[in-house]
Design a protein around this motif. Structure first.
Motif, PDB file in Angstrom:
ATOM      1  N   UNK A   1      22.461   5.933  -2.488  1.00 24.28           N
ATOM      2  CA  UNK A   1      21.990   4.548  -2.625  1.00 24.28           C
ATOM      3  C   UNK A   1      22.886   3.792  -3.601  1.00 24.28           C
TER       4      UNK A   1
ATOM      5  N   UNK B   1       3.543  -0.324  -9.707  1.00 26.97           N
ATOM      6  CA  UNK B   1       4.725  -1.163  -9.586  1.00 26.97           C
ATOM      7  C   UNK B   1       5.096  -1.233  -8.119  1.00 26.97           C
TER       8      UNK B   1
ATOM      9  N   UNK C   1       0.834  -1.201   0.000  1.00 29.70           N
ATOM     10  CA  UNK C   1       0.000   0.000   0.000  1.00 29.70           C
ATOM     11  C   UNK C   1       0.871   1.255   0.000  1.00 29.70           C
ATOM     12  N   UNK C   2       2.039   1.136   0.610  1.00 30.51           N
ATOM     13  CA  UNK C   2       2.899   2.307   0.746  1.00 30.51           C
ATOM     14  C   UNK C   2       4.009   2.356  -0.295  1.00 30.51           C
TER      15      UNK C   2
ATOM     16  N   UNK D   1       6.259   2.794  -3.426  1.00 31.79           N
ATOM     17  CA  UNK D   1       6.193   3.643  -4.612  1.00 31.79           C
ATOM     18  C   UNK D   1       6.763   2.957  -5.846  1.00 31.79           C
ATOM     19  N   UNK D   2       7.391   1.828  -5.658  1.00 33.48           N
ATOM     20  CA  UNK D   2       8.024   1.152  -6.795  1.00 33.48           C
ATOM     21  C   UNK D   2       9.225   1.888  -7.333  1.00 33.48           C
ATOM     22  N   UNK D   3       9.925   2.631  -6.475  1.00 36.86           N
ATOM     23  CA  UNK D   3      10.973   3.533  -6.966  1.00 36.86           C
ATOM     24  C   UNK D   3      12.302   2.844  -7.239  1.00 36.86           C
TER      25      UNK D   3
ATOM     26  N   UNK E   1      13.162   7.755 -13.270  1.00 37.11           N
ATOM     27  CA  UNK E   1      14.145   6.884 -12.620  1.00 37.11           C
ATOM     28  C   UNK E   1      13.475   6.071 -11.507  1.00 37.11           C
ATOM     29  N   UNK E   2      12.535   6.733 -10.835  1.00 38.27           N
ATOM     30  CA  UNK E   2      11.861   6.056  -9.732  1.00 38.27           C
ATOM     31  C   UNK E   2      10.588   5.340 -10.187  1.00 38.27           C
ATOM     32  N   UNK E   3      10.421   5.201 -11.480  1.00 36.99           N
ATOM     33  CA  UNK E   3       9.276   4.467 -12.054  1.00 36.99           C
ATOM     34  C   UNK E   3       7.942   5.017 -11.556  1.00 36.99           C
ATOM     35  N   UNK E   4       7.843   6.324 -11.415  1.00 37.81           N
ATOM     36  CA  UNK E   4       6.631   6.868 -10.825  1.00 37.81           C
ATOM     37  C   UNK E   4       5.519   7.080 -11.842  1.00 37.81           C
TER      38      UNK E   4
ATOM     39  N   UNK F   1      14.327  12.883   3.443  1.00 34.89           N
ATOM     40  CA  UNK F   1      13.583  12.006   2.544  1.00 34.89           C
ATOM     41  C   UNK F   1      13.889  12.282   1.085  1.00 34.89           C
TER      42      UNK F   1
ATOM     43  N   UNK G   1      12.347   5.456   0.570  1.00 37.76           N
ATOM     44  CA  UNK G   1      11.973   6.824   0.918  1.00 37.76           C
ATOM     45  C   UNK G   1      10.599   6.907   1.592  1.00 37.76           C
ATOM     46  N   UNK G   2       9.741   5.925   1.357  1.00 38.03           N
ATOM     47  CA  UNK G   2       8.385   6.051   1.887  1.00 38.03           C
ATOM     48  C   UNK G   2       8.167   5.217   3.142  1.00 38.03           C
TER      49      UNK G   2
ATOM     50  N   UNK H   1       0.796   9.083   7.697  1.00 34.53           N
ATOM     51  CA  UNK H   1       0.726   7.683   8.094  1.00 34.53           C
ATOM     52  C   UNK H   1       0.606   7.576   9.605  1.00 34.53           C
TER      53      UNK H   1
ATOM     54  N   UNK I   1       6.525  12.055  -3.695  1.00 31.41           N
ATOM     55  CA  UNK I   1       5.391  11.424  -4.368  1.00 31.41           C
ATOM     56  C   UNK I   1       5.033  10.100  -3.718  1.00 31.41           C
ATOM     57  N   UNK I   2       5.378   9.938  -2.441  1.00 27.53           N
ATOM     58  CA  UNK I   2       5.078   8.674  -1.779  1.00 27.53           C
ATOM     59  C   UNK I   2       3.583   8.385  -1.844  1.00 27.53           C
ATOM     60  N   UNK I   3       3.256   7.108  -1.995  1.00 28.52           N
ATOM     61  CA  UNK I   3       1.849   6.716  -2.009  1.00 28.52           C
ATOM     62  C   UNK I   3       1.197   7.117  -0.692  1.00 28.52           C
ATOM     63  N   UNK I   4       1.912   6.814   0.394  1.00 30.95           N
ATOM     64  CA  UNK I   4       1.435   7.261   1.703  1.00 30.95           C
ATOM     65  C   UNK I   4       2.566   8.059   2.336  1.00 30.95           C
TER      66      UNK I   4
ATOM     67  N   UNK J   1      -2.373   7.961 -14.370  1.00 32.70           N
ATOM     68  CA  UNK J   1      -3.196   6.842 -13.919  1.00 32.70           C
ATOM     69  C   UNK J   1      -4.659   7.057 -14.289  1.00 32.70           C
ATOM     70  N   UNK J   2      -5.040   8.320 -14.424  1.00 32.76           N
ATOM     71  CA  UNK J   2      -6.463   8.612 -14.621  1.00 32.76           C
ATOM     72  C   UNK J   2      -6.825   8.798 -16.084  1.00 32.76           C
TER      73      UNK J   2
ATOM     74  N   UNK K   1      18.231  -1.361  -5.661  1.00 34.14           N
ATOM     75  CA  UNK K   1      19.593  -0.938  -5.983  1.00 34.14           C
ATOM     76  C   UNK K   1      20.553  -1.180  -4.839  1.00 34.14           C
ATOM     77  N   UNK K   2      20.067  -1.117  -3.590  1.00 34.38           N
ATOM     78  CA  UNK K   2      21.009  -1.296  -2.482  1.00 34.38           C
ATOM     79  C   UNK K   2      21.069  -2.736  -2.000  1.00 34.38           C
TER      80      UNK K   2
END
Lengths: 664, 332
Positions: free
Chosen positions: B312, A621, A586-587, A589-591, B94-97, B260, A641-642, B234, B226-229, B71-72, A596-597
Motif C-alpha cells: 500500500x 474510527x 459498519x464494516x 476498521x479505520x485502519x 498502525x491500523x488504529x485498531x 487479506x 482489507x475488510x 458477510x 480484526x475486521x469489524x465484519x 472497548x469494554x 495511504x493509497x
C-alpha cells in the motif's frame, strides 16, 4: 428485477463487418433481465437515439446496454439519451464491441463470440446498477497560467479580457519567454519585440492580471474548479513594488562578469540586472550566486545608489497560497544541449552556434547590437553554413537527439539565410537539410524566395563533421542530389538544434497528475478533438509544452485554451462524477490503508459512536470520503482489507458479476 | 523453563492492579489440561493468584484481544507480550485498531513455546500433568508411574525454532533482559516449496488444505484478522459461512485469507498453532512475506508503528508489475 434493453450498433461496417450484430442481439435476449434486444446501423444517430427513447417507453426499461464503440466515444451521448427518456443516466452500460472487438479481430465467428461475451458482462453489471446522482461543487473564478511566454501571455490576456482574474507564474525575472529573444519572425519578418512587447505591457497594465515573476508553482492540491496552489516567489532581493526600474544599480554594480543568460552567455551582465530593456515587470533582480553582498557581506553599492530604497538583502523566499478554478500549462521549450553532438564542434569553437544564439547575434538589442560578427574574433563572417535537424528526427537507437521533427527549424533557418543575404550580400550562405518542410500560410513562398531571390545554397544532405582549423571551420558534408562530398571553409556554423519541453514540465506534470508522452510533452485529452485540454479535468495546455509549434500556432492554441478556461469559469457550479468511493461504516476498521493509497487526499477519518450487539456503545474510527475530491480511481477499494470501501458505479459486486458473466 | 517466573508475573500484575495503573489483566489460565492454556481476563488479586499461568504452553498472542477488550474495560488493561506478540501489537496500532492509552504493555522474554504434538510424540497420549518449572519438562502420563523428563528445546514449536526476534518492539515496561532480532531460517521451508514444480506444489497444498474443516480457528486467532465484519461472515460477499464443500472452496478460504493479511502479517504463527488439523498455514503467509521482501526490499510488519507496507505504498523505485511477474516466473 431490472428490465434491460440491449441495443447493438453496426457502426456501419466498423462493427458489422466482423461481428454478426443480429446474432449478438439474439444471444443477449436470453440473458437475465433482458426484455428487449435489437440492432441498428448507427445507434448514435438521431434516429438511433430516438429508437432507444421509444423502446424505453414502450418496454418500460429500467436499464440499457449499448453494444457499440468505446465508452470514451459515446457514453456521454447515450447517458443523455437515457436521461431524455426519463431514466437515470447511470443505468446505461456500454459494451465496447468496436475497439475491443471488431477492430482487433478479423474473423466473424471470433468477433461475434467475443461481442456476445462482452454484452453478457454489461448485462450482468446493469442488473446491479443503481441510479446515481452527481454532486455539485462551486467554481473558483480565477485562472492560473504557468509560464509567461507568448503562449501564457496570450492565454492570460484572453481570459482576463473575458472578465476573469488571472495569475501568471513565470520562473524568470521577466515574462516574454523565448519570443523576446528573437529578432525577426517568419514569414512576414516583423520584429519580434515590436509585436510582443505591447502584449507584455498589456499584461502588466491589465487590472485582472497579476504577474508572479521569478516564481514557481511548488504545490498543487484539489480538483477542477477548486485547485489549491502554492506559489514559491524566489527572493530577488529587490522590493518589486518600490523599484522603479531606473537601472542606476545595474550601472553601478561592480560585479560585471556574470554570463548573461538572456544573450545565451555571449556577453556579460552585472550581479544586479534587468534582463532586457522592455522587461515586465521592469524591476531589478540580484543574482545571489554572483552578488558579493549576499555571498560575503562586502559591497552594498546598489543599496546606496538606489534612491527608491528598493534593495533588500534580507528578502526571503515567499510562499503564496491561492485558489484557482482552472490551470493552464504554458511551460514552453528549450533548445536541446549540444553536448552529445561532438561532430559539429559546438564545444570546441565559439563560431559554431545554435540558431537561438544566431537570433541574439542579429538582434539590435543583442551582444553585437545587431551586427553579425563572429563570437571568436568579432569579424564579419563571409561563409556561413546552416545545419538543419541537429537532434531532430533522430534514430531512436542513436541515444541522442529526438525522434520528432521540431517543426520550426526549416522556417527560421530560411529566415536567417534570407536576412543574412539581404544585409550582407557578400556572404555565401549554405543550408544543409534532410527535407525542407514548409506547410503553413505563406511558408513555402517564403522559403522559395530564400532560394530564388536571395541565392541561398540549399543542399540536400547532412554535415558529417565540422573541424576548427585556424580561424576557419572545415565543414565536411555530402550533397545527396549530385552524390558528391563537399568541403566548405566556413566562418560561422549555425546549428538548428532540436527543441524539447522545459525541464520544469515533468515535475509540474506530477503535481498536476497530468500525463506526458515519452518526450515529456504534455498529452492532450484527445489528439484531434480536445487538443488544448489535458486528460486531467481543469488542466489546459497552451503552446509548445504540448508539442513543437511556431508563433502563429502557439497564439491560436493559446486562445483556444483560454476559451476552454472561460467556458469552465463561466459556470457557477460543476457537476461532479457520482462514481466515487464510499465507505461502509459498519464494516470499516479505520485502519488507514485507504487513506495511504489515495492519490487525491480525499479520505479522512472520524470517530463515530456505534451501537454494539450487546446494547453498549463503542467509539470507532471510520473512514469518510470527500466526494468532491474523489476521482473514482478505485485504489482504496482494493487496499481496503475488510471490503468496506466500494466505488459507486463500479461496485465490487458489479465487477464480480461481470467476471462471472465472462467466465460462465 | 521461562526466564521470568509465573510468580514474578503474578506479583507484577497484583502490584499494578493495587496501585491503580490498570483495572484488569489479560493473562493465561489453565484449560482442561496443563498444556491446554487459554486466555483469561483477571480483575482481582485472588483470581490472579489462583488462576494466572505462565509456562511453555502460553503461546496465545494477546494483541488481538486488545481490540475488543479496550472497548469494554474501564481503565487500562495490563497485557503481557512476548517478543513476537509485540510485532502484532505495533501492527494493530498502525491500523488504529485500539487506543494505546488504554493499554499497559509489559514485555516478557520468551524461551520459545512447546508444541504439544511433539511432547506427545515422545511421551504418548494420556498426559495427566506437565510441570515446566524444572530444567527439563516433567510429563506425567496415566500409563507411567514416574514423569518422563523431556528436554524443552526438543519440543519447540516450529515458529519458535525459526524465531525471528527476541527483541520487544513495543512495551511500557520490560521484565528480564532484552534480546535481539534473529537472522532466522524461517524462509527455508518456503524455498523448498518454491523449488517444487507447479504440479508438485499444487499436490502439496491440495493435500494439506484437504484436511481443513473450516472451523475458522486460524482466522479467529490471527491478529491481522480484526475486521469489524469478516468477509466470511458477510452475506454480501458471496463467500459467507461456507463449509468446505469441495476442494476449490477449501483452497479459496485460505488463499483469500492469505491475500487479506498480505503486508500486514507479522509472521507470529498463531494460525498454524491453533489449527486443529495441523495445516502449515504460516507457509502461505511466509511466501507472501518472502516475495515482498524480494520485490520491494526487506519489510517486517509491526517493526515500527506507522510504517507503510510495500503493497500500500508507492515509490518510484518499485518494480514494474511485469518485472514482478517475470521474477516469480523465473523462480518457478
Amino acid at each position: 428485477m431490472q428490465r434491460i434493453g440491449v441495443f447493438v450498433c453496426w457502426c456501419g461496417s466498423n462493427i458489422a463487418g466482423t461481428v454478426d450484430v443480429k446474432a449478438v442481439a439474439e444471444a443477449l435476449k436470453a440473458e437475465p433481465g433482458v426484455v428487449f434486444s435489437t440492432d441498428y446501423q448507427y445507434m448514435c444517430s438521431q434516429a438511433g437515439q430516438d429508437m432507444i427513447k421509444e423502446s424505453v417507453r414502450e418496454h418500460k426499461l429500467t436499464g440499457i446496454v449499448i453494444c457499440s464503440c468505446s465508452p470514451r466515444m459515446h457514453e456521454a451521448t447515450f447517458r443523455k439519451t437515457a436521461a431524455a427518456a426519463g431514466l437515470n443516466p447511470y443505468m446505461v452500460e456500454i459494451a465496447n464491441i468496436r475497439e475491443q472487438c471488431s477492430w482487433v479481430h478479423k474473423e466473424m465467428p471470433i468477433g461475434t463470440e467475443k461481442a456476445i461475451i462482452l454484452g453478457k458482462a454489461a448485462v450482468a453489471k446493469v442488473n446491479l446498477n443503481t441510479p446515481l446522482t452527481p454532486g455539485e461543487s462551486p467554481v473558483t473564478k480565477r485562472a492560473l497560467v504557468i509560464g509567461g511566454g507568448i503562449a501564457g501571455i496570450q492565454t492570460a490576456l484572453d481570459i482576463a479580457d473575458a472578465g476573469f482574474p488571472v495569475d501568471i507564474v513565470e520562473k524568470k525575472p521577466t515574462i516574454g519567454g523565448k519570443m523576446a529573444q528573437l529578432d525577426k519572425t517568419f514569414p512576414t519578418l516583423d520584429c519580434a519585440a515590436c509585436i510582443l512587447t505591447p502584449k507584455m505591457v498589456d499584461v502588466a497594465q491589465h487590472e485582472k492580471i497579476r504577474i508572479f515573476s521569478y516564481s514557481e508553482v511548488s504545490e498543487v492540491k484539489g480538483f477542477v474548479g477548486n485547485f489549491d496552489v502554492t506559489i514559491k516567489k524566489h527572493a530577488r532581493y529587490v522590493k518589486e513594488d518600490v523599484c522603479t526600474g531606473c537601472g542606476a544599480c545595474v550601472e553601478k554594480c561592480p560585479m560585471k562578469k556574470v554570463p548573461n543568460e538572456f544573450n545565451l552567455g555571449m556577453d556579460n551582465r552585472p550581479a544586479i540586472y534587468i534582463p532586457f530593456a522592455q522587461a515586465v515587470p521592469k524591476v531589478a533582480t540580484i543574482d545571489p550566486n554572483a552578488c558579493n553582498m549576499l555571498k560575503n557581506g562586502k559591497c552594498g553599492l546598489c543599496a546606496r545608489v538606489c534612491t527608491a530604497g528598493a534593495i533588500d538583502y534580507k528578502q526571503q523566499d515567499e510562499y503564496i497560497q491561492e485558489k484557482y478554478g482552472a490551470i493552464v500549462v504554458a511551460t514552453g521549450f528549450n533548445p536541446i544541449s549540444m553536448d552529445k553532438f561532438d561532430e559539429f564542434a559546438y564545444n570546441q569553437s565559439k563560431d559554431v552556434i545554435t540558431s537561438l544564439e544566431f537570433e541574439r547575434l542579429t538582434n539590435a538589442a543583442g551582444p553585437t547590437a545587431g551586427k553579425l560578427l563572429r563570437p571568436s574574433d568579432g569579424k564579419h563572417p563571409h561563409t556561413i553554413v546552416f545545419v538543419q535537424c541537429v537532434g531532430s528526427r533522430c534514430d531512436s537507437c542513436a541515444q541522442k537527439g529526438k525522434e520528432y521533427c521540431s517543426k520550426i527549424c526549416c522556417m527560421y533557418t530560411a529566415k536567417h539565410a534570407m536576412l543574412t543575404r539581404d544585409k550582407y550580400p557578400d556572404t555565401e550562405v549554405y543550408v544543409f537539410y534532410i527535407d525542407v518542410r514548409t506547410p503553413g500560410k505563406s511558408f513555402d513562398e517564403f522559403y522559395r524566395r530564400a532560394v530564388e531571390e536571395y541565392d541561398v545554397h540549399y543542399i540536400k544532405g547532412m554535415v558529417g563533421k565540422v573541424t576548427p582549423q585556424g580561424d576557419k571551420l572545415k565543414v565536411q558534408a555530402s550533397d545527396l542530389l549530385s552524390n558528391k562530398q563537399l568541403h566548405i571553409d566556413a566562418d560561422l556554423v549555425v546549428l538548428a538544434a532540436a527543441i524539447e519541453p522545459d525541464k520544469s514540465a515533468r515535475p509540474l506534470a506530477t503535481m498536476l497528475t497530468a500525463s506526458m508522452d515519452t518526450n515529456d510533452f504534455f498529452t492532450e485529452a484527445h489528439p484531434k478533438l480536445r487538443p488544448v485540454e489535458s486528460p486531467t479535468a481543469g488542466v489546459f495546455l497552451s503552446g509548445t509544452c504540448q508539442g513543437p509549434k511556431d508563433i502563429p500556432e502557439t497564439v491560436s492554441q493559446a486562445g483556444a485554451a483560454a476559451s476552454k478556461v472561460i467556458g469552465l469559469l463561466a459556470k457557477d457550479k460543476l457537476k461532479g462524477n457520482p462514481c466515487v468511493a464510499h465507505s461502509n461504516e459498519q464494516m470499516c476498521n479505520g485502519c488507514s490503508s485507504c487513506e495511504r493509497v489515495c492519490p487525491y487526499g480525499a479520505i479522512t477519518y472520524e470517530d463515530k459512536e456505534f451501537r454494539m450487539p450487546d446494547r453498549t456503545t463503542a467509539i470507532r474510527r471510520v473512514a469518510a470520503v470527500n466526494p468532491a475530491v474523489c476521482q473514482g480511481c478505485g485504489a482504496c477499494t482494493v487496499a481496503c482489507p475488510s471490503g468496506a470501501m466500494d466505488l459507486r458505479g463500479f461496485m465490487n459486486e458489479q465487477i464480480m458479476a461481470e467476471v462471472d458473466a465472462i467466465c460462465k | 523453563m521461562q526466564k521470568v517466573s509465573q510468580q514474578q508475573l503474578i506479583d507484577k500484575a497484583v502490584s499494578l492492579l493495587a496501585d491503580g495503573t490498570v483495572s484488569c489483566v489479560l493473562g493465561w489460565t489453565k484449560g482442561e489440561f496443563d498444556y491446554d492454556i487459554t486466555p483469561a481476563l483477571f480483575t482481582d488479586e485472588a483470581s490472579l493468584r489462583q488462576g494466572f499461568v505462565w509456562n511453555d504452553f502460553c503461546g496465545a498472542n494477546f494483541s488481538k484481544y486488545l481490540v475488543a477488550k479496550t472497548r469494554k474495560c474501564e481503565g487500562k488493561i495490563l497485557v503481557f507480550l512476548k517478543p513476537c506478540d509485540t510485532y502484532s501489537f505495533n501492527q494493530l496500532l498502525t491500523e488504529h485498531r485500539f487506543d494505546r492509552e488504554k493499554v499497559y504493555a509489559v514485555g516478557i522474554p520468551c524461551e520459545g513455546m512447546a508444541d504439544i504434538d511433539k511432547v506427545k510424540a515422545i511421551c504418548g497420549d494420556g498426559i495427566s500433568s506437565i510441570d515446566c518449572n524444572g530444567e527439563k519438562m516433567a510429563v506425567q502420563t496415566i500409563y507411567e508411574d514416574a514423569p518422563v523428563q523431556v528436554d524443552a528445546s526438543s519440543v519447540l514449536a516450529e515458529r519458535c525454532i525459526n524465531c525471528k526476534s527476541k527483541k520487544h518492539v513495543a512495551y511500557d515496561e520490560l521484565m528480564g533482559d532484552e534480546g535481539d532480532v534473529i537472522d532466522s531460517a524461517r524462509f527455508d521451508e518456503v524455498a523448498k516449496l518454491e523449488a517444487m514444480t507447479p504440479d508438485e506444489r499444487f499436490t502439496f497444498w491440495q493435500n494439506e488444505l484437504s484436511r481443513c474443516i473450516r472451523c475458522n480457528a486460524c482466522r479467529d486467532a490471527c491478529p491481522a484478522c480484526t475486521c469489524e465484519v469478516c468477509v466470511f461472515n458477510n452475506p454480501k460477499s458471496g463467500v459467507e459461512n461456507k463449509s468446505p464443500a469441495n476442494s476449490f472452496e477449501e483452497k479459496m478460504f485460505h488463499i483469500i485469507r492469505a491475500f487479506h493479511v498480505a503486508g500486514r502479517c507479522t509472521d507470529c504463527g498463531e494460525c498454524s498453532r491453533v489449527c486443529p488439523q495441523n495445516i502449515p498455514l504460516h507457509l502461505l503467509n511466509r511466501k507472501f512475506i518472502k516475495d515482498m521482501n524480494e520485490c520491494y526490499g526487506e519489510y517486517q510488519a509491526g517493526a515500527e508503528v506507522g510504517s507503510r507496507a510495500p503493497l500500500v505504498n508507492y515509490t518510484t523505485d518499485d518494480l514494474e508489475p511485469g518485472e514482478v511477474f517475470n521474477g516469480r516466473d523465473s523462480d518457478a
